[in-house]
Design an enzyme around this catalytic site. Structure first.
Site, mmCIF file in Angstrom:
data_model
loop_
_atom_site.group_PDB
_atom_site.id
_atom_site.type_symbol
_atom_site.label_atom_id
_atom_site.label_comp_id
_atom_site.label_asym_id
_atom_site.label_seq_id
_atom_site.Cartn_x
_atom_site.Cartn_y
_atom_site.Cartn_z
ATOM 1 N N THR A 40 32.406 -33.385 -46.994
ATOM 2 C CA THR A 40 31.300 -33.370 -47.877
ATOM 3 C C THR A 40 31.495 -32.489 -48.989
ATOM 4 O O THR A 40 30.571 -32.577 -49.921
ATOM 5 C CB THR A 40 30.142 -32.705 -46.844
ATOM 6 O OG1 THR A 40 30.804 -31.398 -46.591
ATOM 7 C CG2 THR A 40 29.750 -33.446 -45.640
ATOM 8 N N HIS A 45 37.681 -25.161 -47.904
ATOM 9 C CA HIS A 45 37.647 -23.933 -48.335
ATOM 10 C C HIS A 45 38.305 -22.769 -47.318
ATOM 11 O O HIS A 45 38.917 -23.736 -46.315
ATOM 12 C CB HIS A 45 36.018 -23.565 -48.113
ATOM 13 C CG HIS A 45 35.369 -23.815 -46.888
ATOM 14 N ND1 HIS A 45 35.528 -23.356 -45.732
ATOM 15 C CD2 HIS A 45 34.296 -24.878 -46.891
ATOM 16 C CE1 HIS A 45 34.670 -24.112 -44.979
ATOM 17 N NE2 HIS A 45 33.861 -25.016 -45.519
ATOM 18 N N HIS A 48 38.572 -23.947 -43.537
ATOM 19 C CA HIS A 48 39.405 -25.099 -42.964
ATOM 20 C C HIS A 48 40.782 -24.742 -42.653
ATOM 21 O O HIS A 48 41.302 -25.485 -41.954
ATOM 22 C CB HIS A 48 39.449 -26.322 -44.149
ATOM 23 C CG HIS A 48 38.046 -26.783 -44.368
ATOM 24 N ND1 HIS A 48 37.583 -26.886 -45.393
ATOM 25 C CD2 HIS A 48 37.373 -27.614 -43.516
ATOM 26 C CE1 HIS A 48 36.230 -27.512 -45.482
ATOM 27 N NE2 HIS A 48 36.474 -27.985 -44.345
ATOM 28 N N LYS A 82 25.397 -25.578 -35.751
ATOM 29 C CA LYS A 82 24.801 -25.935 -37.096
ATOM 30 C C LYS A 82 23.183 -26.289 -36.808
ATOM 31 O O LYS A 82 22.911 -26.644 -35.575
ATOM 32 C CB LYS A 82 25.235 -27.080 -37.665
ATOM 33 C CG LYS A 82 26.756 -26.676 -37.925
ATOM 34 C CD LYS A 82 27.382 -27.762 -39.042
ATOM 35 C CE LYS A 82 28.898 -27.416 -39.555
ATOM 36 N NZ LYS A 82 29.821 -27.516 -38.234
ATOM 37 N N ARG A 86 23.318 -33.350 -42.101
ATOM 38 C CA ARG A 86 24.178 -33.420 -43.422
ATOM 39 C C ARG A 86 23.292 -34.531 -44.108
ATOM 40 O O ARG A 86 22.773 -35.244 -43.795
ATOM 41 C CB ARG A 86 25.642 -33.569 -43.130
ATOM 42 C CG ARG A 86 26.254 -32.414 -42.450
ATOM 43 C CD ARG A 86 27.563 -32.605 -42.138
ATOM 44 N NE ARG A 86 28.269 -31.404 -41.723
ATOM 45 C CZ ARG A 86 29.224 -31.771 -40.947
ATOM 46 N NH1 ARG A 86 29.889 -32.840 -40.893
ATOM 47 N NH2 ARG A 86 29.819 -30.592 -40.252
ATOM 48 N N GLN A 178 32.846 -39.061 -32.288
ATOM 49 C CA GLN A 178 34.187 -38.182 -32.266
ATOM 50 C C GLN A 178 35.045 -38.650 -31.324
ATOM 51 O O GLN A 178 36.303 -38.519 -31.419
ATOM 52 C CB GLN A 178 33.841 -36.600 -32.273
ATOM 53 C CG GLN A 178 35.066 -36.035 -32.928
ATOM 54 C CD GLN A 178 34.924 -34.631 -32.781
ATOM 55 O OE1 GLN A 178 33.762 -33.793 -33.350
ATOM 56 N NE2 GLN A 178 35.510 -33.541 -32.217
ATOM 57 N N ASP A 199 34.453 -24.325 -31.089
ATOM 58 C CA ASP A 199 33.064 -24.867 -31.053
ATOM 59 C C ASP A 199 33.360 -26.508 -30.896
ATOM 60 O O ASP A 199 32.256 -26.970 -30.653
ATOM 61 C CB ASP A 199 32.452 -24.492 -32.223
ATOM 62 C CG ASP A 199 32.975 -25.135 -33.418
ATOM 63 O OD1 ASP A 199 34.113 -25.254 -33.568
ATOM 64 O OD2 ASP A 199 32.118 -25.331 -34.471
ATOM 65 N N LYS A 234 30.465 -12.613 -42.388
ATOM 66 C CA LYS A 234 30.996 -14.185 -41.902
ATOM 67 C C LYS A 234 32.274 -14.265 -42.833
ATOM 68 O O LYS A 234 32.572 -13.981 -43.988
ATOM 69 C CB LYS A 234 29.965 -15.112 -42.693
ATOM 70 C CG LYS A 234 30.365 -16.524 -42.085
ATOM 71 C CD LYS A 234 29.429 -17.384 -42.221
ATOM 72 C CE LYS A 234 29.714 -18.828 -41.678
ATOM 73 N NZ LYS A 234 28.558 -19.879 -41.647
ATOM 74 N N LYS A 237 33.259 -16.138 -46.745
ATOM 75 C CA LYS A 237 32.102 -16.063 -47.735
ATOM 76 C C LYS A 237 31.899 -14.890 -48.231
ATOM 77 O O LYS A 237 32.425 -13.889 -48.096
ATOM 78 C CB LYS A 237 30.743 -16.278 -46.764
ATOM 79 C CG LYS A 237 30.660 -17.608 -46.235
ATOM 80 C CD LYS A 237 29.867 -18.568 -46.759
ATOM 81 C CE LYS A 237 29.615 -19.775 -45.810
ATOM 82 N NZ LYS A 237 28.763 -20.670 -46.687
ATOM 83 N N THR A 238 31.439 -15.140 -49.432
ATOM 84 C CA THR A 238 31.122 -13.980 -50.305
ATOM 85 C C THR A 238 29.617 -14.103 -50.848
ATOM 86 O O THR A 238 28.960 -14.995 -50.360
ATOM 87 C CB THR A 238 31.914 -13.814 -51.503
ATOM 88 O OG1 THR A 238 31.587 -15.066 -52.626
ATOM 89 C CG2 THR A 238 33.423 -13.671 -51.374
#
Length: 431
Positions: A40, A45, A48, A82, A86, A178, A199, A234, A237-238
């Protein structure tokens, strides 16, 4: 085989669960395994990275990795943890993202050699785009019961009374799509193992079930833990969002800083997961770090290794140099070497004032720069006092009251850095 893949994951803290027989299956000859990646965005990031590192360890163990870009699955969303579906991607965007991701993956995986275990990149959109709904429910859907699908934790959570969103039919069928990917790769690439985050266990097992029922074969599953930080915030993340691998989205300086600011507890885990250092090297580093935690030996080595791996040695050197500008001794020449993005990242949150280029061209006096035109200091009198006490610097060089700021002082033809004492910074932005 150069090393035992499952044992490697174990000591690194990268193994959450494996289907019985997986280690034995991998211990004989070369096997093919895959990890799915969401396309996406046109960059990975750091969330991954665990999956990518698993693929790299797999390849180093003599097995063949497949990176599956989820062009089809990325369009419908995965219910695992989630709460929202998406957006639909158009094909040109999907292909652009795929190429960008392959470029990043190539820093970790060998796609180009003629080795038997060279990595491959595939996109499930290629085999799903012409698969009609009727064909899918006839050829695949009839093999999996609704009871089986409902028993998955990811589905249960979304259908529980606590969930306000519920679950669409699209998302409900995600595990089937999947699962079909795994079957397709089993039939066409001899792929017998799917890996992913913990997950994903339910989705992966659905694939092994399809391989058993339709393919008449045996598929295996292996998952890694979801990465969390010791303080409960998390990972990856920032305040400004994800930490991306693309230098345009997250500068190498910010990337380096993220790892450098890791807590001691997290650094001890992360250096095993996000580097290829050996077990002995890591034990020695942990021991050195424990003797002198204030030197942050683990954090520095972690940040160095991963910045070079994702970016380059030159980017690491620049990030280290940029870091020393705030906390060490540096010169105006050091400042002028920074590109605009890195400069803004280094001085993120520092107060700024705009100055017209005409004022700069005419020559900006220090009182104007410190007080009258910017408000950096409270008054002209305070500005004079600080200048007399030799506590004011322009671009890291101490100046007196008679100093005039001109275009020669510009960093990136746009900025001038003022400083009072050691820690008070102010940026002039020339407009």
């Amino acid at each position: 085989m150069t090393k035992n893949f499952v044992e490697e994951l174990k000591w690194r803290g990268m193994l959450h669960d494996e289907m019985p027989g997986t280690a034995e299956h991998l211990s004989t000859d070369m096997k093919v395994a895959y990890v799915g990646i969401d396309p996406t965005a046109d960059s990975l990031h750091i969330g991954h990275l665990v999956g990518v590192m698993m693929l790299r360890h797999l390849q180093l163990s003599g097995h063949k990795p497949i990176a599956l870009i989820g062009g089809a699955t990325g369009m419908i969303g995965d219910p695992s943890g989630k709460s929202a579906e998406r957006n639909l991607l158009d094909e040109p965007t999907l292909r652009h993202n795929q190429e960008a991701l392959k470029g990043q993956l190539a820093r970790f995986l060998d796609f180009e050699s003629d080795a038997e275990n060279a990595a491959e990149l595939v996109n499930n959109y290629d085999w799903m785009q012409n698969f009609s709904f009727l064909e899918f429910i006839r050829d695949v859907g009839k093999h999996i019961t609704v009871n089986y699908m409902m028993s998955k934790d990811s589905v249960k959570k979304r259908l529980s009374t606590e969930s306000k969103e519920g679950m669409s039919f699209t998302e409900f069928t995600y595990q089937m799509v999947q699962g079909y990917d795994f079957l397709h790769l089993y039939q066409n690439y001899n792929c017998t193992l799917q890996m992913g985050g913990s997950d994903q266990w339910g989705n992966i097992v659905t694939g092994t079930e399809l391989i058993r029922r339709i393919g008449g074969g045996k598929g295996y599953a292996l998952t890694c833990p979801l990465i969390t930080k010791a303080d409960g915030t998390k990972f990856g993340k920032t305040e400004s969002g994800n930490i991306w691998l693309d230098a345009e989205r997250t500068s190498p300086y910010k990337f380096f800083q993220y790892w450098l600011n890791t807590s001691d507890e997290d650094a001890e885990r992360f250096i095993k997961i996000f580097t290829f250092l050996t077990e002995d090297d890591i034990k020695n580093l942990i021991s050195e770090h424990q003797e002198a935690p204030h030197l942050r030996i683990l954090q520095k080595r972690l940040a160095q290794e991963i910045t070079v791996m994702v970016h380059s040695q030159e980017d690491l050197d620049n990030a280290v140099q940029a870091s020393s500008i705030l906390f060490g001794k540096s010169t105006s020449e050091d400042l002028k070497k920074l590109n605009e993005k890195t400069f803004l990242d280094v001085f993120d949150g520092v107060p700024q004032a705009e100055i017209a280029r005409a004022d700069l061209n005419a020559g900006l006096d220090m009182i104007g720069a410190l007080a009258a035109k910017t408000g950096f200091l409270g008054s002209n009198g305070e500005a004079r006092r600080e200048l007399k006490q030799n506590s004011i610097a322009v671009n890291k060089e101490k100046v007196k009251e008679d100093y005039i700021i001109t275009a020669a002082d510009l960093i990136n033809d746009k900025f001038v850095l003022l400083q009072r004492g050691k820690k008070n910074y102010f940026v002039l932005v020339i407009s």
